[in-house]
Design an enzyme around this catalytic site. Structure first.
Site, PDB file in Angstrom:
ATOM      1  N   HIS A  48       0.840  -1.206   0.000  1.00 24.32           N
ATOM      2  CA  HIS A  48       0.000   0.000   0.000  1.00 24.32           C
ATOM      3  C   HIS A  48       0.870   1.248   0.000  1.00 24.32           C
ATOM      4  O   HIS A  48       1.932   1.273   0.608  1.00 24.32           O
ATOM      5  CB  HIS A  48      -0.932   0.032   1.213  1.00 24.32           C
ATOM      6  CG  HIS A  48      -0.231  -0.202   2.515  1.00 24.32           C
ATOM      7  ND1 HIS A  48       0.088  -1.454   2.973  1.00 24.32           N
ATOM      8  CD2 HIS A  48       0.212   0.665   3.468  1.00 24.32           C
ATOM      9  CE1 HIS A  48       0.700  -1.357   4.130  1.00 24.32           C
ATOM     10  NE2 HIS A  48       0.793  -0.085   4.459  1.00 24.32           N
ATOM     11  N   HIS A 101       1.037   5.225   1.074  1.00 22.80           N
ATOM     12  CA  HIS A 101       0.443   6.259   1.918  1.00 22.80           C
ATOM     13  C   HIS A 101       0.493   7.594   1.164  1.00 22.80           C
ATOM     14  O   HIS A 101       1.539   7.965   0.627  1.00 22.80           O
ATOM     15  CB  HIS A 101       1.247   6.445   3.213  1.00 22.80           C
ATOM     16  CG  HIS A 101       1.261   5.254   4.116  1.00 22.80           C
ATOM     17  ND1 HIS A 101       0.457   5.168   5.233  1.00 22.80           N
ATOM     18  CD2 HIS A 101       1.983   4.110   4.095  1.00 22.80           C
ATOM     19  CE1 HIS A 101       0.695   4.016   5.870  1.00 22.80           C
ATOM     20  NE2 HIS A 101       1.624   3.363   5.198  1.00 22.80           N
TER      21      HIS A 101
HETATM   22  P1  AMP Z   1       1.982   0.252   7.290  1.00 23.39           P
HETATM   23  O1  AMP Z   1       2.669   0.532   8.597  1.00 23.39           O
HETATM   24  O2  AMP Z   1       2.687   0.928   6.135  1.00 23.39           O
HETATM   25  O3  AMP Z   1       1.732  -1.221   7.062  1.00 23.39           O
HETATM   26  O4  AMP Z   1       0.606   0.993   7.384  1.00 23.39           O
HETATM   27  C1  AMP Z   1      -0.607   0.347   7.619  1.00 23.39           C
HETATM   28  C2  AMP Z   1      -1.657   1.408   7.761  1.00 23.39           C
HETATM   29  O5  AMP Z   1      -2.926   0.802   7.638  1.00 23.39           O
HETATM   30  C3  AMP Z   1      -1.624   2.149   9.096  1.00 23.39           C
HETATM   31  O6  AMP Z   1      -1.426   3.545   8.867  1.00 23.39           O
HETATM   32  C4  AMP Z   1      -3.012   1.848   9.693  1.00 23.39           C
HETATM   33  O7  AMP Z   1      -3.554   2.941  10.386  1.00 23.39           O
HETATM   34  C5  AMP Z   1      -3.816   1.505   8.455  1.00 23.39           C
HETATM   35  N1  AMP Z   1      -4.967   0.625   8.650  1.00 23.39           N
HETATM   36  C6  AMP Z   1      -4.983  -0.575   9.293  1.00 23.39           C
HETATM   37  N2  AMP Z   1      -6.227  -1.111   9.245  1.00 23.39           N
HETATM   38  C7  AMP Z   1      -7.001  -0.239   8.560  1.00 23.39           C
HETATM   39  C8  AMP Z   1      -8.370  -0.214   8.172  1.00 23.39           C
HETATM   40  N3  AMP Z   1      -9.219  -1.217   8.477  1.00 23.39           N
HETATM   41  N4  AMP Z   1      -8.830   0.844   7.465  1.00 23.39           N
HETATM   42  C9  AMP Z   1      -8.001   1.855   7.154  1.00 23.39           C
HETATM   43  N5  AMP Z   1      -6.694   1.900   7.485  1.00 23.39           N
HETATM   44  C10 AMP Z   1      -6.189   0.864   8.177  1.00 23.39           C
END
Ligand code: AMP
Ligand code: ZN
Length: 138
Positions: free
Chosen positions: A99, A101
């Site tokens: 993903h 950001h």
């Molecule tokens: P990463 O540390 O790059 O894996 O980021 C994962 C991101 O996913 C974090 O910023 C979380 O806040 C976000 N996240 C986790 N679960 C959800 C969800 N159900 N809906 C939206 N964002 C999410």
């Protein structure tokens, strides 16, 4: 992948505040944002590593991410944005579905990257490039 939280969002099995979707990607608000508007852009295929995501999906992720950042700036609420991707647990990846950001920014938002400024010793940079060249393919 059935137990992946982002695949569940792709499949409409759990809710998300969606901003955009097409045949390759979905964009939705991060549930715990760095700044208000913090968005995640994910491929509709499950891959943990961005390097395993097919090229057309990667291209769409980058294009959609920059357009989302531009749209936030156009609202007049933000002056710029960060695109940020954590690849691998050691790099801060928590959700094992690739993903991007998109973090809309204003100078007064109070968020700072913990950026450092190391330096290279003699020959070190050339050695790094030589090792890299042995493995690089595109
Ligand atoms: P990463 O540390 O790059 O894996 O980021 C994962 C991101 O996913 C974090 O910023 C979380 O806040 C976000 N996240 C986790 N679960 C959800 C969800 N159900 N809906 C939206 N964002 C999410
Ligand atoms: Zn997934």
């Amino acid at each position: 992948m059935s137990d992946c939280i982002f695949c569940k969002i792709v499949n409409d099995e759990i809710p998300a505040k969606k901003l955009y979707k097409d045949e390759h990607v979905i964009a939705f608000l991060d549930i715990a944002p760095i700044t208000k508007g913090h968005t995640l852009v994910i491929p509709k295929v499950h891959q943990e590593s961005i390097s395993a995501v097919p090229a057309e999906y990667q291209q769409k992720m980058m294009h959609v991410s920059s357009q989302i950042g531009k749209a936030f700036v156009r609202t007049g609420e933000y002056d710029g944005f960060n695109l940020h991707l954590n690849n691998g647990q050691c790099a801060g990846q928590v959700v094992p579905h690739a993903h991007m950001h998109v973090v809309p920014r204003i100078g007064t938002d109070g968020f700072h990257w913990n950026w450092r400024n190391l330096s290279y010793e003699e020959n070190e940079a050339d050695e790094i490039i030589a090792k890299f060249n042995e493995k690089f393919s595109i």
